[in-house]
Design a protein around this motif. Structure first.
Motif, PDB file in Angstrom:
ATOM      1  N   LEU A  50      44.373  27.731  37.726  1.00  0.00           N
ATOM      2  CA  LEU A  50      43.356  28.666  38.224  1.00  0.00           C
ATOM      3  C   LEU A  50      42.046  28.191  37.599  1.00  0.00           C
ATOM      4  O   LEU A  50      41.587  28.744  36.614  1.00  0.00           O
ATOM      5  CB  LEU A  50      43.669  30.105  37.784  1.00  0.00           C
ATOM      6  N   CYS A  58      52.020  32.996  36.734  1.00  0.00           N
ATOM      7  CA  CYS A  58      51.126  33.541  37.745  1.00  0.00           C
ATOM      8  C   CYS A  58      51.938  34.026  38.938  1.00  0.00           C
ATOM      9  O   CYS A  58      52.824  33.325  39.421  1.00  0.00           O
ATOM     10  CB  CYS A  58      50.165  32.436  38.182  1.00  0.00           C
ATOM     11  N   CYS A  59      51.625  35.228  39.390  1.00  0.00           N
ATOM     12  CA  CYS A  59      52.152  35.751  40.647  1.00  0.00           C
ATOM     13  C   CYS A  59      50.966  35.794  41.603  1.00  0.00           C
ATOM     14  O   CYS A  59      50.113  36.685  41.504  1.00  0.00           O
ATOM     15  CB  CYS A  59      52.753  37.143  40.455  1.00  0.00           C
ATOM     16  N   VAL A  60      50.890  34.808  42.482  1.00  0.00           N
ATOM     17  CA  VAL A  60      49.742  34.676  43.375  1.00  0.00           C
ATOM     18  C   VAL A  60      49.644  35.891  44.292  1.00  0.00           C
ATOM     19  O   VAL A  60      48.566  36.468  44.452  1.00  0.00           O
ATOM     20  CB  VAL A  60      49.828  33.361  44.192  1.00  0.00           C
ATOM     21  N   GLU A  61      50.775  36.304  44.875  1.00  0.00           N
ATOM     22  CA  GLU A  61      50.763  37.419  45.819  1.00  0.00           C
ATOM     23  C   GLU A  61      50.300  38.716  45.156  1.00  0.00           C
ATOM     24  O   GLU A  61      49.603  39.516  45.766  1.00  0.00           O
ATOM     25  CB  GLU A  61      52.153  37.622  46.434  1.00  0.00           C
ATOM     26  N   ARG A  63      48.408  38.846  42.432  1.00  0.00           N
ATOM     27  CA  ARG A  63      47.179  38.597  41.658  1.00  0.00           C
ATOM     28  C   ARG A  63      47.380  38.946  40.188  1.00  0.00           C
ATOM     29  O   ARG A  63      46.566  39.627  39.574  1.00  0.00           O
ATOM     30  CB  ARG A  63      45.989  39.363  42.239  1.00  0.00           C
ATOM     31  N   GLN A  86      39.784  38.197  35.195  1.00  0.00           N
ATOM     32  CA  GLN A  86      39.591  39.532  35.770  1.00  0.00           C
ATOM     33  C   GLN A  86      38.407  39.545  36.725  1.00  0.00           C
ATOM     34  O   GLN A  86      38.456  40.207  37.762  1.00  0.00           O
ATOM     35  CB  GLN A  86      39.414  40.572  34.665  1.00  0.00           C
ATOM     36  N   GLN A  88      37.612  37.307  38.625  1.00  0.00           N
ATOM     37  CA  GLN A  88      38.067  36.637  39.841  1.00  0.00           C
ATOM     38  C   GLN A  88      39.121  37.455  40.590  1.00  0.00           C
ATOM     39  O   GLN A  88      39.732  36.983  41.545  1.00  0.00           O
ATOM     40  CB  GLN A  88      38.632  35.250  39.496  1.00  0.00           C
ATOM     41  N   GLY A  89      39.394  38.677  40.092  1.00  0.00           N
ATOM     42  CA  GLY A  89      40.324  39.571  40.781  1.00  0.00           C
ATOM     43  C   GLY A  89      41.758  39.527  40.297  1.00  0.00           C
ATOM     44  O   GLY A  89      42.651  40.079  40.942  1.00  0.00           O
ATOM     45  N   TRP A  90      41.998  38.901  39.149  1.00  0.00           N
ATOM     46  CA  TRP A  90      43.352  38.815  38.605  1.00  0.00           C
ATOM     47  C   TRP A  90      43.585  39.923  37.578  1.00  0.00           C
ATOM     48  O   TRP A  90      42.689  40.249  36.807  1.00  0.00           O
ATOM     49  CB  TRP A  90      43.561  37.460  37.915  1.00  0.00           C
ATOM     50  N   GLN A  91      44.789  40.475  37.570  1.00  0.00           N
ATOM     51  CA  GLN A  91      45.219  41.340  36.465  1.00  0.00           C
ATOM     52  C   GLN A  91      45.806  40.407  35.414  1.00  0.00           C
ATOM     53  O   GLN A  91      46.524  39.469  35.756  1.00  0.00           O
ATOM     54  CB  GLN A  91      46.317  42.304  36.916  1.00  0.00           C
TER      55      GLN A  91
END
Length: 131
Positions: A50, A58-61, A63, A86, A88-91
């Motif tokens: 990333l 990482c779980c892409v689906e 996020r 975060q 970039q929209g990731w937890q």
């Protein structure tokens, strides 16, 4: 026509492959439980690029990024990495290596609580808080 992702730099791909082949004991233990849909069908990847980072898991689906912090990690660097991901929209979930090795079930439960939307702390009073 869908927009194609730009290719990753060769050095990033090479580094991700090296990290996969040289995983830590904690990464190996957690990956055993997360790989191949073993974790309630959730699809996770390990050492997933990333840019400018490579996520431990990482779980892409969903996020979701799961990071394992060993003795080589610095709190400042980890905080900056978390803030960026975060943004970039990731937890981002972070666990210490020692927790993965000594309390694997608790780590898996924390991951599941996040992905399933469960309340991380069960509410002991049937009517809600303070009832």
């Amino acid at each position: 026509m869908p927009c194609a992702k730009p290719p990753l730099p060769t050095t990033t791909l090479r580094q991700a492959r090296q990290l996969r082949s040289g995983q830590t004991e904690a990464e190996a233990r957690l990956w055993y439980h997360l790989r191949a849909g073993r974790f309630n069908g959730l699809k996770l990847r390990r050492q997933h690029p990333l840019p400018p980072y490579i996520a431990d898991f990482c779980c892409v689906e969903g996020r979701l990024v799961i990071e394992l912090d060993g003795s080589q990690h610095s709190p400042e660097g980890d905080a900056a990495r978390t803030r960026y991901l975060q943004s970039q929209g990731w937890q981002v979930l972070r666990f210490r290596d020692n927790d993965v090795l000594g309390r694997t079930d608790a780590v898996l439960e924390a991951i599941w609580n996040l992905v399933s939307g469960a309340d991380p702390l069960p509410n002991p009073s049937p009517g809600g808080r303070g009832a």
